[in-house]
Design a protein around this motif. Sequence first.
Motif, short mmCIF file in Angstrom:
data_model
loop_
_atom_site.label_atom_id
_atom_site.label_comp_id
_atom_site.label_asym_id
_atom_site.label_seq_id
_atom_site.Cartn_x
_atom_site.Cartn_y
_atom_site.Cartn_z
N LEU A 184 46.02 31.40 27.89
CA LEU A 184 45.80 31.82 29.27
C LEU A 184 44.61 32.77 29.39
CD1 LEU A 184 46.63 31.77 32.22
CD2 LEU A 184 48.24 33.63 31.72
N TRP A 185 44.50 33.73 28.49
CA TRP A 185 43.39 34.68 28.59
C TRP A 185 42.04 33.98 28.46
CZ3 TRP A 185 42.69 39.15 30.69
CH2 TRP A 185 41.44 39.75 30.55
N ASP A 186 41.95 33.05 27.54
CA ASP A 186 40.69 32.32 27.36
C ASP A 186 40.31 31.60 28.65
OD1 ASP A 186 40.77 33.22 24.76
OD2 ASP A 186 41.30 31.27 23.89
N GLN A 215 51.78 27.52 35.33
CA GLN A 215 51.63 27.32 33.88
C GLN A 215 52.56 28.18 33.05
OE1 GLN A 215 47.79 26.94 32.12
NE2 GLN A 215 46.81 26.74 34.10
N THR A 216 53.09 29.25 33.62
CA THR A 216 53.88 30.20 32.83
C THR A 216 55.26 30.38 33.45
OG1 THR A 216 52.88 32.00 34.08
CG2 THR A 216 51.88 31.48 31.96
N GLY A 252 51.67 36.55 32.42
CA GLY A 252 50.53 35.85 33.02
C GLY A 252 49.92 36.64 34.17
N ILE A 253 50.75 37.19 35.03
CA ILE A 253 50.24 37.99 36.15
C ILE A 253 49.61 39.28 35.63
CG2 ILE A 253 50.89 39.24 38.27
CD1 ILE A 253 50.91 36.11 38.42
N LEU A 254 50.18 39.87 34.59
CA LEU A 254 49.57 41.05 33.99
C LEU A 254 48.18 40.71 33.45
CD1 LEU A 254 49.66 43.98 33.08
CD2 LEU A 254 50.93 43.25 31.05
N MET A 258 44.57 42.23 34.56
CA MET A 258 43.62 42.77 33.57
C MET A 258 42.24 42.12 33.74
SD MET A 258 46.19 42.88 30.29
CE MET A 258 44.94 43.33 29.09
N ALA A 259 42.22 40.82 33.98
CA ALA A 259 40.93 40.12 34.17
C ALA A 259 40.24 40.61 35.44
CB ALA A 259 41.15 38.61 34.23
#
Length: 192
Positions: free
Chosen positions: A82-84, A136-137, A145-147, A151-152
């Motif tokens: 997810l982060w990528d 997706q999560t 995922g929301i966290l 962060m992004a």
Amino acid sequence: MSLRERKKLAAWRAISEAALRLFEEQGFEATTIEQIAAAANVSRATFFNYFASKEAVVFDQDPEARDRWRSLLEAHSPGEPLWDSLAAIMIEVNTGLRDRMPLMRRLKAQSPALARASQASGEQLRTDLQTWILAQTPGEDAMIGILQLNMALAAAGTAYQSWKTDEDFDTYIQRLRTCLDVAGAGAAALTA
């Protein structure tokens, strides 16, 4: 896209381009809606058919922008970390603003009213990203995922706040990459 839709898009873009040109030449505060309408060769009423206010001209996304970022979301598979995906999407969406963002930054620096109006910009992207993440999560992973989304977004906000009005756009993108890399280290700890 139908002929009618193409004409509406052309009118939206003509008004937007005329307004941004006038804002650059005269400043945001000194430019009137009447001047924008005249420069775009439309009536005042037509201006308001496309934009709710003078501030909206600066912050409203091109009508095709949402389709572009939705395509970005679809291009990232559920199997990818997810982060990528989030980091790549943030870079691509911001890179797509290369022609507008530097002017938006200068205008906000010149106009306190415009800077206050910018608070709500970006909400549609946030909403679309959150919907995509939730799809997706499932279950408890949704919170993580929301966290990661927050962060992004914080990384993008930090890069933007540290970007000076006299610096070029590539400097902003490099800061965005750096902030996403740093935040990504924290995101990796969430999923480890």
